[in-house]
Scaffold this active site. Sequence first.
Site, mmCIF file in Angstrom:
data_model
loop_
_atom_site.group_PDB
_atom_site.id
_atom_site.type_symbol
_atom_site.label_atom_id
_atom_site.label_comp_id
_atom_site.label_asym_id
_atom_site.label_seq_id
_atom_site.Cartn_x
_atom_site.Cartn_y
_atom_site.Cartn_z
ATOM 1 N N SER A 46 -0.079 1.814 -7.925
ATOM 2 C CA SER A 46 -0.840 2.542 -6.909
ATOM 3 C C SER A 46 -1.154 3.959 -7.387
ATOM 4 O O SER A 46 -1.721 4.147 -8.456
ATOM 5 C CB SER A 46 -0.046 2.536 -5.593
ATOM 6 O OG SER A 46 -0.796 3.038 -4.516
ATOM 7 N N ASP A 82 -6.254 -6.711 -3.137
ATOM 8 C CA ASP A 82 -5.664 -5.386 -3.002
ATOM 9 C C ASP A 82 -6.774 -4.352 -2.769
ATOM 10 O O ASP A 82 -7.732 -4.256 -3.543
ATOM 11 C CB ASP A 82 -4.883 -5.052 -4.275
ATOM 12 C CG ASP A 82 -4.119 -3.739 -4.174
ATOM 13 O OD1 ASP A 82 -4.266 -3.020 -3.168
ATOM 14 O OD2 ASP A 82 -3.379 -3.432 -5.126
ATOM 15 N N HIS A 118 -1.429 -5.049 -1.458
ATOM 16 C CA HIS A 118 -1.052 -3.916 -2.309
ATOM 17 C C HIS A 118 0.453 -3.849 -2.551
ATOM 18 O O HIS A 118 0.930 -3.012 -3.307
ATOM 19 C CB HIS A 118 -1.538 -2.615 -1.659
ATOM 20 C CG HIS A 118 -1.418 -1.415 -2.548
ATOM 21 N ND1 HIS A 118 -2.009 -1.338 -3.791
ATOM 22 C CD2 HIS A 118 -0.764 -0.232 -2.376
ATOM 23 C CE1 HIS A 118 -1.742 -0.170 -4.333
ATOM 24 N NE2 HIS A 118 -0.971 0.518 -3.507
#
Length: 335
Positions: free
Chosen positions: A156, A220, A313
């Site tokens: 991320s 995602d 995610h």
Amino acid sequence: MHFVDFYDCWNDFQKERSTQVFILSDKPKDANLILISFRGTEPFDADDWSTDFDYSWYEIPKLGKVHMGFLEALGLGNRIDTTTFKNHLLGNHGKTDSDMGQGGLDQSSDSERQSTGERELRPAMMEMTAYYALRRKLKSLLKEHKNAKFVVTGHSLGGALAILFPTVLVLHEEMELMQRLLGVYTYGQPRIGNRQLGRFMEAHLNGSIPRYFRVVYCNDLVPRLPYDDKTFLYKHFGVCLYYNNLYVEQKVKEEPNKNFFGLRTAVDLHLNAIWELIRSFIIGYVYGPEYEEGWLSKMVRLIGLLLPGISSHCPTDYVNSVRLGQERTVRMSSF
């Protein structure tokens, strides 16, 4: 792996220590591998999510446009005074006192400094930030471990910082460090800049064996941000390893549905969210108890029914993608 150090680093824009980094090595002496891992977006941290959804950029001559929030997370500027980005990125190649020698004195005159609008960088503050702390430690480790190479990784927000760190090393002409870079591996990473930036870095990371890999799981949301369109101009680069909801790997130029939103894909997104929720209850029976998902993960899957892309995610899916991936289409760099 041998634990080396942990850094809790300063973000001058947020006025808090919001960037965390781990350093590991494969063994304490005569190491062959040094691993730098940036922490990703914390689920309940509004500052982290605002950085991911930020669309601001700073343009660096000859390099391209770079995401301003990620520069701030590395400690390379503060948008309240944009001259700070120039100071860190272009002034003295970001050298601190310890890097410059002779007390780290800047030889330019006061009048020259004032004419360019630059402010003298504060070494004490710089050493609290992720980029400078890591660069200093990395030089020390590579000097100590003569045969070692290093890998940078993150999920991320951490993935964005993982590729931005070597980008700034190249900008600062730290070529001895870059020669020891084994690879950059990011997971669910948002875009960090425009096409010009991508071409600049591909020239330094692409050889006979690529050194930069982006892993993207299914729907995602975060790798689809900031938008790749005519307004925002953000672009991904590097090798993309895309995993679908069955954890089958494909090497693709760009993840499908690159900007995520659209009426044509809404049905598929919600159907996938339903499948991920069902899978969270049965995966432990299919692959073994070590894959069983906890109740927090299942709650995130429920949220995914309303907000498709958020649940995809989860680090869980990235760990499963690497462990259960059914196809290997790219030769990874090795030492």
